[in-house]
Design a protein around this motif. Structure first.
Motif, short mmCIF file in Angstrom:
data_model
loop_
_atom_site.label_atom_id
_atom_site.label_comp_id
_atom_site.label_asym_id
_atom_site.label_seq_id
_atom_site.Cartn_x
_atom_site.Cartn_y
_atom_site.Cartn_z
N ALA A 1 4.80 -21.03 -23.93
CA ALA A 1 4.66 -20.79 -25.49
C ALA A 1 3.60 -21.40 -26.02
O ALA A 1 3.47 -22.76 -25.94
CB ALA A 1 5.86 -20.58 -26.12
N VAL B 1 0.80 -26.23 -26.39
CA VAL B 1 1.87 -25.77 -25.61
C VAL B 1 3.19 -26.16 -26.52
O VAL B 1 3.47 -27.24 -26.99
CB VAL B 1 2.22 -26.30 -24.36
CG1 VAL B 1 3.53 -25.72 -23.61
CG2 VAL B 1 0.87 -26.00 -23.39
N THR B 2 3.87 -25.25 -27.02
CA THR B 2 5.21 -25.41 -28.03
C THR B 2 6.31 -25.51 -27.10
O THR B 2 7.38 -26.25 -27.54
CB THR B 2 5.29 -24.52 -29.03
OG1 THR B 2 5.41 -23.13 -28.62
CG2 THR B 2 4.10 -24.62 -29.90
N GLU B 3 6.55 -24.70 -26.03
CA GLU B 3 7.43 -24.68 -24.94
C GLU B 3 7.05 -24.10 -23.65
O GLU B 3 6.04 -23.63 -23.74
CB GLU B 3 8.58 -23.37 -25.60
CG GLU B 3 9.24 -23.89 -26.93
CD GLU B 3 10.65 -24.72 -26.62
OE1 GLU B 3 11.11 -24.86 -25.46
OE2 GLU B 3 11.03 -25.27 -27.62
N LYS B 4 7.90 -24.49 -22.60
CA LYS B 4 7.49 -23.98 -21.33
C LYS B 4 8.63 -23.81 -20.68
O LYS B 4 9.70 -24.70 -20.67
CB LYS B 4 6.23 -24.65 -20.65
CG LYS B 4 6.75 -26.25 -20.31
CD LYS B 4 5.45 -26.62 -19.50
CE LYS B 4 5.86 -28.19 -19.25
NZ LYS B 4 4.89 -28.81 -18.23
N GLU C 1 1.56 -30.08 -20.54
CA GLU C 1 3.10 -30.42 -21.19
C GLU C 1 3.04 -29.86 -22.63
O GLU C 1 2.17 -29.74 -23.22
CB GLU C 1 3.27 -31.93 -21.24
CG GLU C 1 3.22 -32.63 -19.87
CD GLU C 1 4.61 -32.06 -19.10
OE1 GLU C 1 5.48 -31.54 -19.74
OE2 GLU C 1 4.16 -32.16 -17.84
N VAL C 2 4.27 -30.04 -23.09
CA VAL C 2 4.66 -29.52 -24.52
C VAL C 2 3.92 -30.63 -25.37
O VAL C 2 3.83 -31.75 -25.29
CB VAL C 2 6.15 -29.52 -24.81
CG1 VAL C 2 6.26 -29.34 -26.39
CG2 VAL C 2 6.85 -28.47 -24.03
N GLY C 3 2.96 -29.93 -26.20
CA GLY C 3 2.17 -30.91 -27.15
C GLY C 3 0.60 -30.76 -26.80
O GLY C 3 -0.19 -31.22 -27.46
N GLU C 4 0.58 -30.45 -25.42
CA GLU C 4 -0.86 -30.49 -24.91
C GLU C 4 -1.43 -29.19 -25.40
O GLU C 4 -0.74 -28.20 -25.27
CB GLU C 4 -0.84 -30.87 -23.51
CG GLU C 4 -0.88 -31.97 -23.24
CD GLU C 4 -0.67 -32.35 -21.44
OE1 GLU C 4 -0.20 -33.52 -21.19
OE2 GLU C 4 -0.97 -31.66 -20.82
N MET C 5 -3.07 -29.18 -25.32
CA MET C 5 -3.32 -27.93 -25.31
C MET C 5 -3.37 -27.21 -24.17
O MET C 5 -3.65 -27.73 -23.23
CB MET C 5 -5.19 -28.15 -25.78
CG MET C 5 -5.27 -28.68 -27.18
SD MET C 5 -5.06 -27.82 -28.36
CE MET C 5 -6.33 -26.44 -28.51
N LEU C 6 -3.24 -25.84 -24.33
CA LEU C 6 -3.35 -25.14 -23.11
C LEU C 6 -4.71 -24.93 -22.76
O LEU C 6 -5.60 -24.29 -23.47
CB LEU C 6 -2.53 -23.84 -23.31
CG LEU C 6 -2.21 -23.01 -21.89
CD1 LEU C 6 -1.29 -23.65 -21.16
CD2 LEU C 6 -1.74 -21.54 -22.19
N ALA D 1 1.02 -17.28 -28.76
CA ALA D 1 0.88 -16.57 -27.57
C ALA D 1 1.92 -17.12 -26.52
O ALA D 1 2.55 -18.17 -26.55
CB ALA D 1 -0.42 -16.78 -26.90
N LEU D 2 2.09 -16.02 -25.54
CA LEU D 2 3.15 -16.15 -24.25
C LEU D 2 2.19 -16.08 -23.31
O LEU D 2 1.61 -14.89 -23.10
CB LEU D 2 4.32 -15.13 -24.42
CG LEU D 2 5.27 -15.23 -23.28
CD1 LEU D 2 6.25 -16.28 -23.75
CD2 LEU D 2 5.92 -14.00 -23.26
N VAL D 3 2.08 -16.98 -22.50
CA VAL D 3 1.25 -16.94 -21.25
C VAL D 3 2.30 -16.90 -20.01
O VAL D 3 2.95 -18.10 -19.66
CB VAL D 3 0.21 -18.00 -21.12
CG1 VAL D 3 -0.48 -17.98 -19.86
CG2 VAL D 3 -0.50 -17.82 -22.43
#
Lengths: 283, 65
Positions: free
Chosen positions: A77, A84-87, B26-31, B55-57
């Protein structure tokens, strides 16, 4: 498919959906056409993005050409700022959250269940779901409830009766008084073989669909008639491959099924309904 | 009990044996950004297509099997 069904909810919440796999464009085009996919299905040629992200499944060797290039299956997410807010990642390909649970858990968006009543649960290598073949139960109407087990390639489950030591696949459905559940119908399997020798009991693999006919026998014209019937669906199975068996699992699912109305309240002044034909009144 | 029951716990070649496998950014990093062909053969740039939205990837296995 499930994402597509829920796409309007994602769109309304301002969430763009992207799906990435190693399938070439022509495979993606066929898949999108068959299932009406409108969000982008993206071709990660050479699994370049998966490698850059570090999520290429390196347990698959390059010589296994059919499978090489797969990612560890997972979902990110991403917030408006691109972070990234969730994965959520899973060991097994079939173990994946539903689109609804992703909306809820990753974006805190409530979903519109829509469509026929259905429910699903994930297990190791096996995805279990149940769907009613109707949008509602009707008084004295028999509706099939389809309980589906989608098995990963190479896995099988056992069709009863089985000898001691094996776990037969069993589906039970219970509900309140008035629910009548007929015997589940399990598809034909094929003989279980050990080192090529067929045994006298059967296994099931691939997509297994067990039909459970259910009917609702409470008249719907009583003032306190139920508007929903809660179904408790239990599926017990043991998944095995050629070498090993997973621990037997019991998956419990809850499904609230609406009850449709046959008898509708007549508006004031409307002519009375025609008298029932058929059996004369009992004395 | 029976001796016929499968009992050998051979490692499964396709799945990791534990939950210990890489899961990428990781959460908090730029995708990290990407540009890939979609089902229509059009290049899709993640950042441009997202246009500031959430977004949902989803990384998934093949659509073929």
């Amino acid at each position: 498919m499930q994402l597509q069904q829920n796409l309007p909810t994602f769109t309304a919440a301002g969430i763009k959906v992207f799906a990435i796999s190693y399938d070439p464009v022509e495979v993606l085009a066929k898949f999108a056409g068959e299932f009406g996919i409108t969000y982008p299905l993206l071709y990660d040629q050479g699994s370049v993005v998966m490698k850059r992200y570090g999520i290429l499944n390196t347990m698959i060797r390059p010589e296994e050409t059919e499978y090489y290039g797969l990612p560890y299956p997972g979902t990110y997410a991403v917030g408006e700022d691109g972070r990234v807010t969730e994965k959520s990642f899973f060991r097994y390909y079939r173990v994946r959250p539903s689109a609804q649970s992703m909306l809820k858990d990753m974006f805190d968006v409530d979903f519109d269940a829509g469509g026929d009543p259905h429910v699903e649960a994930a297990g190791e290598g096996v995805q279990v779901s149940a769907v009613l073949a109707s949008d509602a139960l009707l008084f004295m109407q028999r509706d099939p409830l389809y309980v589906r087990l989608a098995l990963d390639p190479g896995l099988h489950i056992y069709r009863g009766p089985v000898p001691e030591g094996f776990v037969a696949t069993e589906v039970t459905v219970t509900g309140p008084d008035g629910l009548v559940v007929d015997a589940p119908v399990t598809p034909e399997g094929h003989p279980f073989r050990v080192q090529g020798i067929p045994h006298d009991f059967e296994v099931l693999d691939g997509n297994v669909e067990i039909e459970v006919p259910i009917s609702w026998t409470q008249p719907d014209n009583a003032p306190d008639a139920a508007t929903h019937v809660p179904l408790e669906i239990t599926v017990r199975y043991q998944a095995c491959d050629e070498q090993q068996c997973f621990i037997p699992r019991t998956v419990a699912m809850h499904l609230d099924v609406p009850v449709g109305r046959l008898f509708r309240a007549m508006p004031a002044g409307a002519p009375p309904p025609p008298p029932p034909s058929g059996d004369p009144p009992k004395g | 009990m029976t001796n016929d029951a499968p009992k050998e716990l051979a490692p499964n070649f396709r799945y990791p044996e534990s939950g210990d496998f890489p899961t990428g950014p990781e959460v908090g990093e730029m995708l990290p950004d990407f540009t890939l062909m979609d089902q229509h053969g059009r290049p899709v740039n993640f950042t441009a297509e997202r246009a500031g939205q959430r977004a949902l990837v989803v990384f998934h296995r093949s659509a073929r099997w």
